[in-house]
Design a protein around this motif. Structure first.
Motif, PDB file in Angstrom:
ATOM      1  N   VAL A  46       0.852  -1.195   0.000  1.00 34.75           N
ATOM      2  CA  VAL A  46       0.000   0.000   0.000  1.00 34.75           C
ATOM      3  C   VAL A  46       0.885   1.241   0.000  1.00 34.75           C
ATOM      4  O   VAL A  46       1.693   1.433   0.918  1.00 34.75           O
ATOM      5  CB  VAL A  46      -0.944   0.038   1.212  1.00 34.75           C
ATOM      6  CG1 VAL A  46      -1.721   1.358   1.238  1.00 34.75           C
ATOM      7  CG2 VAL A  46      -1.916  -1.132   1.185  1.00 34.75           C
ATOM      8  N   ASP A  47       0.750   2.041  -1.032  1.00 37.78           N
ATOM      9  CA  ASP A  47       1.407   3.349  -1.071  1.00 37.78           C
ATOM     10  C   ASP A  47       0.470   4.340  -0.388  1.00 37.78           C
ATOM     11  O   ASP A  47      -0.641   4.584  -0.869  1.00 37.78           O
ATOM     12  CB  ASP A  47       1.673   3.756  -2.521  1.00 37.78           C
ATOM     13  CG  ASP A  47       2.518   5.015  -2.632  1.00 37.78           C
ATOM     14  OD1 ASP A  47       3.092   5.429  -1.602  1.00 37.78           O
ATOM     15  OD2 ASP A  47       2.603   5.576  -3.742  1.00 37.78           O
ATOM     16  N   ALA A  48       0.894   4.887   0.739  1.00 34.10           N
ATOM     17  CA  ALA A  48       0.062   5.838   1.492  1.00 34.10           C
ATOM     18  C   ALA A  48       0.216   7.221   0.864  1.00 34.10           C
ATOM     19  O   ALA A  48       1.307   7.792   0.864  1.00 34.10           O
ATOM     20  CB  ALA A  48       0.480   5.863   2.951  1.00 34.10           C
ATOM     21  N   VAL A  49      -0.857   7.758   0.345  1.00 33.73           N
ATOM     22  CA  VAL A  49      -0.835   9.014  -0.397  1.00 33.73           C
ATOM     23  C   VAL A  49      -1.722  10.035   0.298  1.00 33.73           C
ATOM     24  O   VAL A  49      -2.808   9.694   0.787  1.00 33.73           O
ATOM     25  CB  VAL A  49      -1.331   8.795  -1.844  1.00 33.73           C
ATOM     26  CG1 VAL A  49      -1.427  10.113  -2.605  1.00 33.73           C
ATOM     27  CG2 VAL A  49      -0.421   7.815  -2.579  1.00 33.73           C
TER      28      VAL A  49
ATOM     29  N   TRP B 293       1.659  13.780  -1.957  1.00 28.48           N
ATOM     30  CA  TRP B 293       2.807  13.127  -1.317  1.00 28.48           C
ATOM     31  C   TRP B 293       2.574  11.636  -1.286  1.00 28.48           C
ATOM     32  O   TRP B 293       1.461  11.164  -1.033  1.00 28.48           O
ATOM     33  CB  TRP B 293       2.975  13.669   0.096  1.00 28.48           C
ATOM     34  CG  TRP B 293       4.190  13.187   0.833  1.00 28.48           C
ATOM     35  CD1 TRP B 293       5.449  13.695   0.783  1.00 28.48           C
ATOM     36  CD2 TRP B 293       4.236  12.096   1.770  1.00 28.48           C
ATOM     37  NE1 TRP B 293       6.291  13.000   1.621  1.00 28.48           N
ATOM     38  CE2 TRP B 293       5.569  12.008   2.247  1.00 28.48           C
ATOM     39  CE3 TRP B 293       3.292  11.187   2.251  1.00 28.48           C
ATOM     40  CZ2 TRP B 293       5.975  11.053   3.166  1.00 28.48           C
ATOM     41  CZ3 TRP B 293       3.694  10.232   3.172  1.00 28.48           C
ATOM     42  CH2 TRP B 293       5.019  10.178   3.623  1.00 28.48           C
ATOM     43  N   SER B 294       3.639  10.866  -1.520  1.00 30.08           N
ATOM     44  CA  SER B 294       3.580   9.413  -1.544  1.00 30.08           C
ATOM     45  C   SER B 294       4.554   8.857  -0.514  1.00 30.08           C
ATOM     46  O   SER B 294       5.733   9.236  -0.496  1.00 30.08           O
ATOM     47  CB  SER B 294       3.929   8.887  -2.940  1.00 30.08           C
ATOM     48  OG  SER B 294       4.354   7.553  -2.904  1.00 30.08           O
ATOM     49  N   SER B 295       4.095   7.931   0.325  1.00 27.62           N
ATOM     50  CA  SER B 295       4.978   7.369   1.343  1.00 27.62           C
ATOM     51  C   SER B 295       6.139   6.589   0.726  1.00 27.62           C
ATOM     52  O   SER B 295       7.269   6.650   1.230  1.00 27.62           O
ATOM     53  CB  SER B 295       4.182   6.465   2.295  1.00 27.62           C
ATOM     54  OG  SER B 295       3.697   5.303   1.632  1.00 27.62           O
ATOM     55  N   LEU B 296       5.896   5.869  -0.348  1.00 28.86           N
ATOM     56  CA  LEU B 296       6.957   5.056  -0.941  1.00 28.86           C
ATOM     57  C   LEU B 296       8.082   5.897  -1.525  1.00 28.86           C
ATOM     58  O   LEU B 296       9.199   5.402  -1.705  1.00 28.86           O
ATOM     59  CB  LEU B 296       6.377   4.131  -2.013  1.00 28.86           C
ATOM     60  CG  LEU B 296       5.592   2.920  -1.498  1.00 28.86           C
ATOM     61  CD1 LEU B 296       4.978   2.151  -2.653  1.00 28.86           C
ATOM     62  CD2 LEU B 296       6.472   2.009  -0.651  1.00 28.86           C
TER      63      LEU B 296
END
Length: 540
Positions: A194-197, A212-215
């Protein structure tokens, strides 16, 4: 103020009161409101009544349940959805039917200079702890005026929707993404993460202002549990993508930097609002701060900027700590103690200090969900998430109000939960007309009236319609709460009744329709009514 016609005074003798109490006493559960029998709202089981020190405003909650199927259990609330209550537990507004499906994060805000309500509306994946849907905005008349979705064809998650500067909103997206996980110890089948955006969007147009993207910034190994453990998902498919970050709150400061909470990294991040780079980390495996006693937290929710020093080196933030500190430094083992926290962060000495702790009363433990709202007067309003309770504290941490949603026995009533709870000022004048019913018993009639969502009525004026169609005021009564009742002794002389809502300024806000009297139906009483029924059968 109401009518120039002569008024018939309300009877106040002891005998009249006895009749009212005997035959027309208020009922509970789904018999609660005579004028709105379709409503079965949850109740607040108040164990610490509100003191004079509480903050002004109404209570905003959206209780729901997530019952297990084996074995099946009765669960509540009967009508999950957004609700507004007074501090005494009186219903102000039932949003059941206004916003459908799974509803959460119900709040008031200002948008384009007007007071509005908003909430997440969609579906819930209870096992994974996230949802899919959109935000719905209602005006002061409870009419839907806007649905907000993610920019770039991205479906919103339940965790965050916050209106900022009356124009924009920060939102979150859970985006399953194919990802190489073998280097983190996962097996070859684990290929989804899961990419947290989060996005900052313009509400009116949906225009994307920042994403913004966590990855792009936080590697998977920051998760509190190893990727190889598959604790946060198997990664075998997009529906079970490995949720290493679990974003659950976003806030923005005056410098347009962001505060982000990652539950599964047990870390709060400050994000540069231009580059997306991480300015600092608080908590977790790579904290930039030394944590003073009482600061340590885990699996947290709802991090918020509160204030900062003139020089900018001291920042005050709040958060909801679900599980407390690690036990003896053992990774993945926690105290399981929930609390609200107000923290001071010094970015010169890189130390984090506890300003105030708001510990859970009665041993309440929120394994998930929850929030800490710092109110304008310094009080803290805390929702205990999965534990289904709410508490208000004075600035020194004293409990000045506490209530359980639906039941004081937290888990016996089907696991009533509430993602977030708040206190807000609010003015509501419903678009719909007041609901009224006239229930007749013998020679007398009781008229019941309510106006779902109304905050402005001070007095109800009650009118009877006689055989010639004349509308004659039969009395007035101070508003009693959600529903107000008025006793009419000579009820049979009237062919119909209606009521007018009157504000504190003496002006009529709205008039109900005219209704004909109906027969009063009494709630079944075990034993007594069984005997009457059997006697009736014996006489046949």
């Amino acid at each position: 103020m109401f009518s120039s016609l002569a008024r018939i005074p309300q009877l106040t003798s002891l005998f009249s009161l006895l009749i009212i109490t005997t035959f027309f006493s208020p009922a509970t559960a789904n018999w609660k409101y005579k004028s709105r029998p379709d409503l079965s709202p949850p109740t607040l089981n108040i164990t610490t009544p509100a003191t004079f020190a509480i903050s002004p405003g109404y209570i905003f909650v959206a209780p729901y349940s997530f019952p297990g199927w084996d074995p099946p259990l009765p669960h509540g609330p009967l009508q999950p959805g957004p609700y507004i209550f007074t501090s005494s537990g009186e219903l102000v507004w039932s949003g059941f039917g206004y916003i459908s499906g799974y509803v959460a994060n119900f709040q008031a805000a200002n948008w384009k200079g007007e007071e509005v309500l908003f909430a997440f509306e969609g579906s819930l994946n209870g096992e994974k702890g996230h949802g899919h849907g959109h935000a719905t905005i209602l005006n002061g008349s409870y009419e839907s005026i806007k649905q907000v979705r993610g920019a770039g064809s991205k479906v919103l998650d339940v965790h965050e929707f916050q209106v900022l500067d009356e124009r924009t909103a920060v939102v979150e997206i859970y985006r399953p993404t194919p990802f190489e996980l073998k280097k983190f110890g996962a097996g070859p089948r684990s290929q989804w993460i899961v990419d947290a955006v989060f996005q900052d969007i313009e509400i009116e147009t949906g225009r994307l202002l920042f994403e913004w993207s966590s990855l792009d910034h936080v590697p998977p190994e920051e998760s509190v549990y190893s990727i190889a453990s598959l604790a946060f998902g198997t990664g075998y498919n997009s529906s079970d993508a490995l949720d290493y970050f679990h974003i659950n709150s976003v806030d923005r400061d005056a410098d347009h930097n962001y505060l982000v909470s990652g539950r599964h990294t047990s870390t709060i991040y400050k994000i540069n609002g231009t580059s997306g780079a991480i300015i600092w980390r608080l908590g977790g495996r790579h904290s930039n701060f030394t944590l003073a006693p009482g600061v340590a937290f885990s699996f947290q929710h709802h991090a918020r900027f509160i204030s900062h020093s003139k020089e900018g080196d001291i920042e005050i933030i709040s958060l909801f700590d679900n599980s407390g500190p690690e036990l003896n430094g053992k990774r993945g083992e926690y105290a399981n103690e929930s609390s609200g926290k107000l923290l001071s962060l010094n970015t010169t000495s890189w130390t984090a200090a506890l300003i105030q702790d708001f510990p859970a009363p009665h041993g309440v433990f929120a394994v998930s969900q929850g929030n800490t709202q710092i109110l304008p007067n310094g009080n803290a309003f805390v929702s205990w998430g999965s534990a289904g309770a709410i508490t208000e504290y004075s600035p020194d941490g004293t409990v000045i109000f506490h209530a359980y949603l639906e039941s004081g026995d937290l888990w016996a009533n089907g696991n009533v939960q509430n993602y977030r709870g708040f206190r807000f000022n609010w003015t509501g004048v419903p678009h719909e007309d007041p609901a009224v019913v006239a229930l007749r018993h013998g020679e007398s009639t009781v008229v019941y009236v309510s106006w779902n969502g109304d905050t402005e009525t001070d007095v109800w004026a009650f009118y009877g319609v006689d055989a010639k169609g004349r509308e004659i005021i039969v009395g007035e009564k101070k508003r009693e709460g959600f529903e107000t009742s008025f006793y009419v002794w000579s009820g049979k002389k009237w062919s119909g009744f209606f009521a007018e809502a009157v504000g504190k300024d003496g002006k009529v806000k709205r008039r109900s329709t005219i209704v004909r009297p109906e027969k009063y139906i009494y709630k079944y009483v075990p034993g007594r009514d069984d005997l009457v029924y059997q006697q009736g059968l014996d006489e046949l």
